[in-house]
Write a protein that holds these residues in place. Structure first.
Motif, PDB file in Angstrom:
ATOM      1  N   GLN A  38       0.819  -1.213   0.000  1.00 28.93           N
ATOM      2  CA  GLN A  38       0.000   0.000   0.000  1.00 28.93           C
ATOM      3  C   GLN A  38       0.858   1.271   0.000  1.00 28.93           C
ATOM      4  N   PHE A  39       1.970   1.231   0.763  1.00 26.09           N
ATOM      5  CA  PHE A  39       2.856   2.387   0.882  1.00 26.09           C
ATOM      6  C   PHE A  39       4.306   1.921   0.736  1.00 26.09           C
ATOM      7  N   GLN A  40       5.191   2.865   0.436  1.00 23.32           N
ATOM      8  CA  GLN A  40       6.578   2.488   0.290  1.00 23.32           C
ATOM      9  C   GLN A  40       7.494   3.604   0.754  1.00 23.32           C
ATOM     10  N   CYS A  41       8.696   3.214   1.181  1.00 18.76           N
ATOM     11  CA  CYS A  41       9.740   4.165   1.550  1.00 18.76           C
ATOM     12  C   CYS A  41      10.996   3.784   0.773  1.00 18.76           C
ATOM     13  N   ASN A  42      11.536   4.742   0.039  1.00 18.25           N
ATOM     14  CA  ASN A  42      12.740   4.494  -0.762  1.00 18.25           C
ATOM     15  C   ASN A  42      13.981   5.140  -0.144  1.00 18.25           C
ATOM     16  N   GLY A  43      13.845   5.560   1.126  1.00 17.01           N
ATOM     17  CA  GLY A  43      14.926   6.317   1.762  1.00 17.01           C
ATOM     18  C   GLY A  43      16.240   5.566   1.878  1.00 17.01           C
ATOM     19  N   ALA A  44      16.181   4.239   2.027  1.00 14.17           N
ATOM     20  CA  ALA A  44      17.425   3.466   2.163  1.00 14.17           C
ATOM     21  C   ALA A  44      18.280   3.587   0.915  1.00 14.17           C
ATOM     22  N   MET A  45      17.647   3.726  -0.247  1.00 16.90           N
ATOM     23  CA  MET A  45      18.384   3.874  -1.506  1.00 16.90           C
ATOM     24  C   MET A  45      19.191   5.174  -1.478  1.00 16.90           C
ATOM     25  N   ALA A  46      18.541   6.241  -0.992  1.00 14.72           N
ATOM     26  CA  ALA A  46      19.225   7.536  -0.943  1.00 14.72           C
ATOM     27  C   ALA A  46      20.284   7.573   0.154  1.00 14.72           C
ATOM     28  N   ALA A  47      20.024   6.872   1.259  1.00 13.44           N
ATOM     29  CA  ALA A  47      20.964   6.890   2.390  1.00 13.44           C
ATOM     30  C   ALA A  47      22.228   6.092   2.109  1.00 13.44           C
ATOM     31  N   ALA A  48      22.166   5.177   1.173  1.00 13.69           N
ATOM     32  CA  ALA A  48      23.293   4.269   0.915  1.00 13.69           C
ATOM     33  C   ALA A  48      24.581   5.018   0.596  1.00 13.69           C
ATOM     34  N   LYS A  49      24.486   6.071  -0.201  1.00 13.61           N
ATOM     35  CA  LYS A  49      25.681   6.813  -0.587  1.00 13.61           C
ATOM     36  C   LYS A  49      26.302   7.517   0.609  1.00 13.61           C
ATOM     37  N   GLU A  50      25.456   8.164   1.424  1.00 16.18           N
ATOM     38  CA  GLU A  50      25.979   8.904   2.575  1.00 16.18           C
ATOM     39  C   GLU A  50      26.620   7.975   3.603  1.00 16.18           C
ATOM     40  N   TYR A  51      25.970   6.823   3.839  1.00 16.55           N
ATOM     41  CA  TYR A  51      26.451   5.944   4.903  1.00 16.55           C
ATOM     42  C   TYR A  51      27.342   4.809   4.385  1.00 16.55           C
ATOM     43  N   LYS A  52      27.559   4.800   3.058  1.00 12.01           N
ATOM     44  CA  LYS A  52      28.449   3.810   2.439  1.00 12.01           C
ATOM     45  C   LYS A  52      28.075   2.374   2.846  1.00 12.01           C
ATOM     46  N   LYS A  53      26.769   2.099   2.704  1.00  9.89           N
ATOM     47  CA  LYS A  53      26.230   0.768   2.994  1.00  9.89           C
ATOM     48  C   LYS A  53      25.326   0.353   1.853  1.00  9.89           C
ATOM     49  N   ALA A  54      25.149  -0.941   1.723  1.00 12.71           N
ATOM     50  CA  ALA A  54      24.201  -1.427   0.717  1.00 12.71           C
ATOM     51  C   ALA A  54      22.791  -0.994   1.127  1.00 12.71           C
ATOM     52  N   PRO A  55      21.981  -0.519   0.187  1.00 14.53           N
ATOM     53  CA  PRO A  55      20.629  -0.074   0.516  1.00 14.53           C
ATOM     54  C   PRO A  55      19.805  -1.142   1.228  1.00 14.53           C
ATOM     55  N   ILE A  56      19.950  -2.399   0.814  1.00 17.79           N
ATOM     56  CA  ILE A  56      19.152  -3.459   1.424  1.00 17.79           C
ATOM     57  C   ILE A  56      19.543  -3.653   2.890  1.00 17.79           C
ATOM     58  N   ALA A  57      20.817  -3.418   3.219  1.00 21.82           N
ATOM     59  CA  ALA A  57      21.259  -3.538   4.610  1.00 21.82           C
ATOM     60  C   ALA A  57      20.601  -2.467   5.473  1.00 21.82           C
ATOM     61  N   ILE A  58      20.540  -1.240   4.940  1.00 15.13           N
ATOM     62  CA  ILE A  58      19.887  -0.141   5.671  1.00 15.13           C
ATOM     63  C   ILE A  58      18.402  -0.437   5.824  1.00 15.13           C
ATOM     64  N   ALA A  59      17.776  -0.884   4.742  1.00 13.52           N
ATOM     65  CA  ALA A  59      16.343  -1.195   4.774  1.00 13.52           C
ATOM     66  C   ALA A  59      16.049  -2.279   5.806  1.00 13.52           C
ATOM     67  N   ASN A  60      16.908  -3.280   5.877  1.00 14.69           N
ATOM     68  CA  ASN A  60      16.714  -4.353   6.860  1.00 14.69           C
ATOM     69  C   ASN A  60      16.823  -3.835   8.289  1.00 14.69           C
ATOM     70  N   GLU A  61      17.805  -2.970   8.535  1.00  9.78           N
ATOM     71  CA  GLU A  61      17.978  -2.421   9.883  1.00  9.78           C
ATOM     72  C   GLU A  61      16.755  -1.608  10.305  1.00  9.78           C
ATOM     73  N   VAL A  62      16.222  -0.813   9.369  1.00  4.66           N
ATOM     74  CA  VAL A  62      15.060   0.026   9.693  1.00  4.66           C
ATOM     75  C   VAL A  62      13.822  -0.836   9.933  1.00  4.66           C
ATOM     76  N   THR A  63      13.597  -1.828   9.072  1.00  2.51           N
ATOM     77  CA  THR A  63      12.399  -2.664   9.237  1.00  2.51           C
ATOM     78  C   THR A  63      12.446  -3.450  10.540  1.00  2.51           C
ATOM     79  N   GLU A  64      13.643  -3.778  11.015  1.00  2.00           N
ATOM     80  CA  GLU A  64      13.755  -4.454  12.314  1.00  2.00           C
ATOM     81  C   GLU A  64      13.201  -3.574  13.425  1.00  2.00           C
ATOM     82  N   LYS A  65      13.445  -2.271  13.329  1.00  3.20           N
ATOM     83  CA  LYS A  65      12.944  -1.333  14.331  1.00  3.20           C
ATOM     84  C   LYS A  65      11.430  -1.143  14.223  1.00  3.20           C
ATOM     85  N   LEU A  66      10.891  -1.367  13.025  1.00  5.63           N
ATOM     86  CA  LEU A  66       9.458  -1.144  12.802  1.00  5.63           C
ATOM     87  C   LEU A  66       8.627  -2.408  13.026  1.00  5.63           C
TER      88      LEU A  66
END
Length: 586
Positions: A38-66
């Protein structure tokens, strides 16, 4: 009540922060793949460059918190780094219940800082009938006005009549030829003038085109009209009295025609009302060093360094000292600021006048007529075209009177209603008027204002597809079911969805706030149309999938009926903001 998207965003932002990432990456949007979520967040894709991490790794960390948040039935990371979100059915149902229990506002809060707004729309010339060229300004402006009022602003609508200039001189000149004995033409007369006008609206509407035609062929006649215009504008008593008659007769007729469109104005001011402000305004422009003589005319430079195309000076007075539209529009802003002091003035005008209004707005700001903290907006609209793609004309090639266009649509609707044979003639006639107006207004407003569109009477009057009659048909269907259900209390709750179509309907209802806010902020009625078309589609799918009145579980039936009632209410409120209403039957 906070928008549902904002509520989701708040939770996701908190998840990003808790996972150690900047909150700016927690933006949430409606899914562009509703088959997946129904909804989506693409922020992990944008954060990947700043934090020098794979986007999927960031997305996984965030979804764990949610994970585990009761708002979500699904919150998962998907390669390469999307966060896909579905809301819990209980959360959606609770949100819709809050809407249903909030009277006629349906959870839509008023703006925190309401403004005073003036809207300049309509713009007809006196002594001339409304034609199809007046349609868009009237109905777009009316919808913008209604929406802003619903959101809490104080809104003043002004018709801004064209009641000054050569057209008045032409009418006076022709009237003098036809009725030279009238006391208005006696320069020595110093008594009171008659209270009854020396012409009817029909005579007046015939006089102007006749005079206009003569002036194009007879130079002496045109000079007489220009002289009459000059004398009128410089206070000749008899001509001023004639102007009052012209205004009274014309405005009475215009009000009747606008009433058929369900369009109203708070002010019936015209160009003539601004005349008293012109001398002081012009003198101040001179004294302040803004206005100067160029090729005999008085002008103000309005070009800016960033302009990519030529923006000519704004002409204030012609070489003979006569005023222009620019002069009148600027003087109108003087009295609007003096008498009303609005925060914003919105002009709903043909988009081909954009350069003109750029000149006027810049001149008004540069010379201090409009303070820097006030806003001037130009809402430019495209043309209404026939099926040939050219501006809409009659079969004879002339400009169609607006009342004839409305009658043509109304007759088309009446024909369709009579084919069904479900109403007597009187009810069919009344219903045809209501549905016909919806066809015209929705057909226009469903297009982005700045775009040209094709006026297709067959498509606009159809009860299928993205049309006004389809929206009304949906409302009438809701009313019919509720009527068959009899007198029922809607005190119970809307239950969590029992089917995919019910879930889709409930979810569509939650988008009301976002849609109205966008329509309000962007001055874009087409966004309301897009919303209610989606809502009507969602309802009709639910209706076809669900046995509502024959549902055996009384609690479920009551829930369905309350859902129908809030759907009906949201649709009726939305079409009211668009400027039309629904009949009881179709």
């Amino acid at each position: 009540m906070k928008e549902i998207l904002q509520q989701i965003k708040d939770v996701v932002v908190a998840g990003f922060k808790e996972a150690g990432y900047d909150e700016k990456y927690g933006m949430v949007t409606l899914s562009n793949r509703p088959d997946l979520c129904q909804f989506q967040c693409n922020g992990a894709m944008a954060a990947a460059k700043e934090y020098k991490k794979a986007p999927i790794a960031i997305a996984n960390e965030v979804t764990e918190k949610l994970t585990g948040n009761p708002m979500f039935s699904k919150c998962e990371a998907c390669p390469p780094g999307f966060i896909n979100i579905n809301l819990c059915d209980d959360f959606i149902a609770d949100f819709v219940n809050q809407m249903a229990n909030d009277g006629e506002r349906f959870g839509v809060d008023k703006v925190v800082a309401p403004k005073k707004i003036m809207i300049d729309y309509g713009g007809p010339n006196v002594a001339k009938p409304l034609h199809v060229g007046h349609l868009r300004s009237a109905i777009i402006g009316e919808s913008i006005k209604r929406t802003a009022r619903f959101m809490g602003d104080e809104v003043i609508g002004d018709v801004h009549l064209g009641d000054w200039g050569l057209q008045m001189g032409l009418i006076i000149t022709e009237l003098k030829l036809r009725k030279p004995e009238l006391v208005y033409f006696d320069e020595n007369y110093d008594g009171a003038y008659p209270t009854e006008p020396p012409f009817t609206i029909s005579e007046l509407e015939e006089i102007y085109p006749c005079a206009s035609g003569k002036s194009k062929e007879d130079e002496t006649y045109k000079e007489a009209a220009m002289t009459a215009t000059y004398e009128l504008q410089h206070g000749r008593r008899g001509y001023q009295a004639l102007l009052s008659h012209i205004l009274n007769v014309s405005v009475s007729d215009l009000k009747k025609n606008y009433e058929k469109l369900d369009v109203t104005f708070d002010l019936w001011k015209g160009e003539s009302d601004a005349q008293e402000y012109i001398p002081d305004m012009v003198q101040k422009m001179k004294d302040d060093g803004f206005a100067y003589i160029s090729e005999g005319a008085l002008v103000v430079d309005v070009k800016e360094e960033t302009d990519t195309k030529e923006v000519p000076p704004c002409m204030i007075l012609k070489s003979d000292g006569a005023s222009l539209y620019n002069t009148t529009d600027l003087a109108t802003l003087v009295w609007r600021m003096k008498d009303y002091n609005p925060d914003s003035v919105i002009y709903v005008v043909d988009k081909r006048q954009e350069l003109y209004f750029t000149q006027v707005f810049r001149c008004a700001k540069k010379t201090g007529i409009v303070p820097a903290d006030k806003n001037l907006y130009f809402v430019g609209f495209g043309t209404m075209n026939g099926k040939d793609g050219k501006p809409f004309k009659t079969r004879q090639g002339g400009v169609m009177r607006l009342e004839y266009l409305l009658k043509e649509v109304e007759d088309k609707m009446l024909e369709k209603i009579k084919e069904n044979g479900t109403m007597d003639d009187e009810m069919a006639s009344v219903t045809a008027q209501v549905v016909g107006l919806s066809a015209v207004k929705y057909g226009d407003l469903s297009n982005q204002a700045s775009k040209d569109y094709i006026f297709d009477i067959d498509r606009f009057t159809s009860a299928e597809g993205n049309t006004g009659p389809y929206i009304l048909y949906t409302i009438v269907r809701c009313k019919s079911i509720l009527s068959k259900a009899g007198a029922r209390s809607f005190d119970g709750d809307i239950l969590p969805a029992h089917s995919e179509s019910e879930r889709a309907l409930q979810l569509e209802l939650t988008k009301l706030m976002a849609s109205l806010t966008a329509a309000y902020e962007d001055m874009a009625p087409h966004k309301i149309c897009a919303y209610i078309y989606d809502l009507a589609n969602a309802f009709n799918r639910f209706y076809h999938d669900t046995k509502i009145l024959t549902e055996e579980d009384e609690n479920v039936k009551a829930s369905y009926l309350k859902l129908l009632n809030v759907t009906r209410g949201v649709l009726e409120k939305s079409i009211d903001l668009l400027g039309f209403k629904a009949p009881e039957r179709m």
